[in-house]
Design a protein around this motif. Sequence first.
Motif, PDB file in Angstrom:
ATOM      1  N   HIS A 170       0.823  -1.208   0.000  1.00 60.65           N
ATOM      2  CA  HIS A 170       0.000   0.000   0.000  1.00 60.65           C
ATOM      3  C   HIS A 170       0.859   1.261   0.000  1.00 60.65           C
ATOM      4  N   VAL A 171       0.361   2.285  -0.646  1.00 59.88           N
ATOM      5  CA  VAL A 171       0.876   3.641  -0.577  1.00 59.88           C
ATOM      6  C   VAL A 171      -0.304   4.522  -0.200  1.00 59.88           C
ATOM      7  N   TRP A 172      -0.312   4.994   1.031  1.00 59.69           N
ATOM      8  CA  TRP A 172      -1.465   5.722   1.575  1.00 59.69           C
ATOM      9  C   TRP A 172      -2.688   4.824   1.505  1.00 59.69           C
ATOM     10  N   LYS A 173      -3.763   5.242   0.834  1.00 66.90           N
ATOM     11  CA  LYS A 173      -4.969   4.428   0.718  1.00 66.90           C
ATOM     12  C   LYS A 173      -5.024   3.646  -0.589  1.00 66.90           C
ATOM     13  N   LEU A 174      -3.903   3.601  -1.276  1.00 67.31           N
ATOM     14  CA  LEU A 174      -3.860   2.931  -2.574  1.00 67.31           C
ATOM     15  C   LEU A 174      -3.124   1.602  -2.461  1.00 67.31           C
ATOM     16  N   MET A 189      -8.032   1.873  -4.958  1.00 61.63           N
ATOM     17  CA  MET A 189      -8.271   2.586  -3.703  1.00 61.63           C
ATOM     18  C   MET A 189      -9.064   1.718  -2.738  1.00 61.63           C
ATOM     19  N   ASP A 190      -8.614   1.699  -1.486  1.00 61.71           N
ATOM     20  CA  ASP A 190      -9.305   0.907  -0.446  1.00 61.71           C
ATOM     21  C   ASP A 190     -10.707   1.483  -0.191  1.00 61.71           C
TER      22      ASP A 190
END
Length: 428
Positions: free
Chosen positions: A392-396, A427-428
């Motif tokens: 994951h990168v942030w919410k991605l 995106m989560d």
Amino acid sequence: MLCGSGYAQQNTGATNSYKKRVLETTEVDFLSSYYSQNGDNAAVTGGVGREELTDVTGTIIVSIPLNDDDILTIDAGVSAYTSASSSNVDPFDGSERADTFVASTGASRSDVWTNLSGTYTHSSDDRNTMYSGNLSVSSEYDYFSFGFGGGLTKLFNEKNTEVSINANIFLDTWTPIYPTELRPFASGANGLDNGFFSNKTITGNTDYSPTFEKFTDETRNSYSVGLGFSQILGKNLQGSLALDFVKQDGLLSTPFQRVYFADVADSFIQEFQLADAIEQLPDSRFKVAGGGRLNWYINESVVLRTYYRYYFDDWGINSHTASIEMPIKLTDKFTVYPSYRFYQQSAADYFFGYEEAFSTDTFYTSDYDLSKYSANQFGMGVSYTDIFTKMHVWKLGLKSIDVKFYKYDRNTTFSSSIVTAGFKFVMD
């Protein structure tokens, strides 16, 4: 279980149906590329001179599910290039001595292209019909483009057969930039008495008198229609056919591309040969391309993808394109895909090499993209896929990575290479 039972009792006799969303969640693609080329047939300098160019591109594509059936896709990109060829639109604006085979250090050596487009897609409840519409704008220093279009796709035969049609219109406008030495010879200008020549010495033919008029039509409109047909032929075989028509009208010449005539004596300033004229091409062009794909699923690890296209237009160009790609699945997550592409075309009716055109000709160009040539392209790609998006990168969540390299060579002196990289996130 109790909650579920209670809900069912309140809806006794009701019929509930589940419809799978076309796109479950927002997807984001980050794409980038680095391109470089070189050769000895620059169109800016009349078919001779360096074609060295480098280009760096960055693009972001965001696909947003608006509801179960509709998707909005936003595509934004920036491309920045530096070119030895285009630098010689004005070879006298740098500090170095002007030379056809040496890049100028002036402002015309680089430019930035920007693009923004949006596509709306709607799918029917049974997912057998899809409609789409798109808008786009793009701009660079001497060119602006506005486009719009739409498409329709129908699925038949339990989704084994697909038929599609799409149409697009691009309304473009030039801000013409002409070779520096020709500008003093425009209608109403004072030719050799212009201040441009006051501190410069002309050698060779000192009575320099080029053929030059500014273009009165600065628009270029393009209209395209594409037809597609795809069929699943068997458990391991799929084929498709495509037919495309393109009509272009307006300024189809490139204003800063020089031409040198065989029947006009050469004039020079320093080591730079002055233009006899600029490219002149018809104000209309009709293109037709037809091709097909055949994909063979050999086994769980190997797929064979083949492609062929035939193209012709009313400028006299006929071309053949054939390619093959073989994705090889190494593991559940990693796939490599070597590829090869062959291309061959005839010359346009209006193509002339360096000092081959005559001043009495109506149309002429020394752009080697319109010459007769053949080309080979070899490629290799690697992809990483994680359907569970653990990283994951942030919410991605990272869904896939694709890296490709292509090496392209013509049977002239032209060659190029490009490296591309793409990262798909959900995106989560």
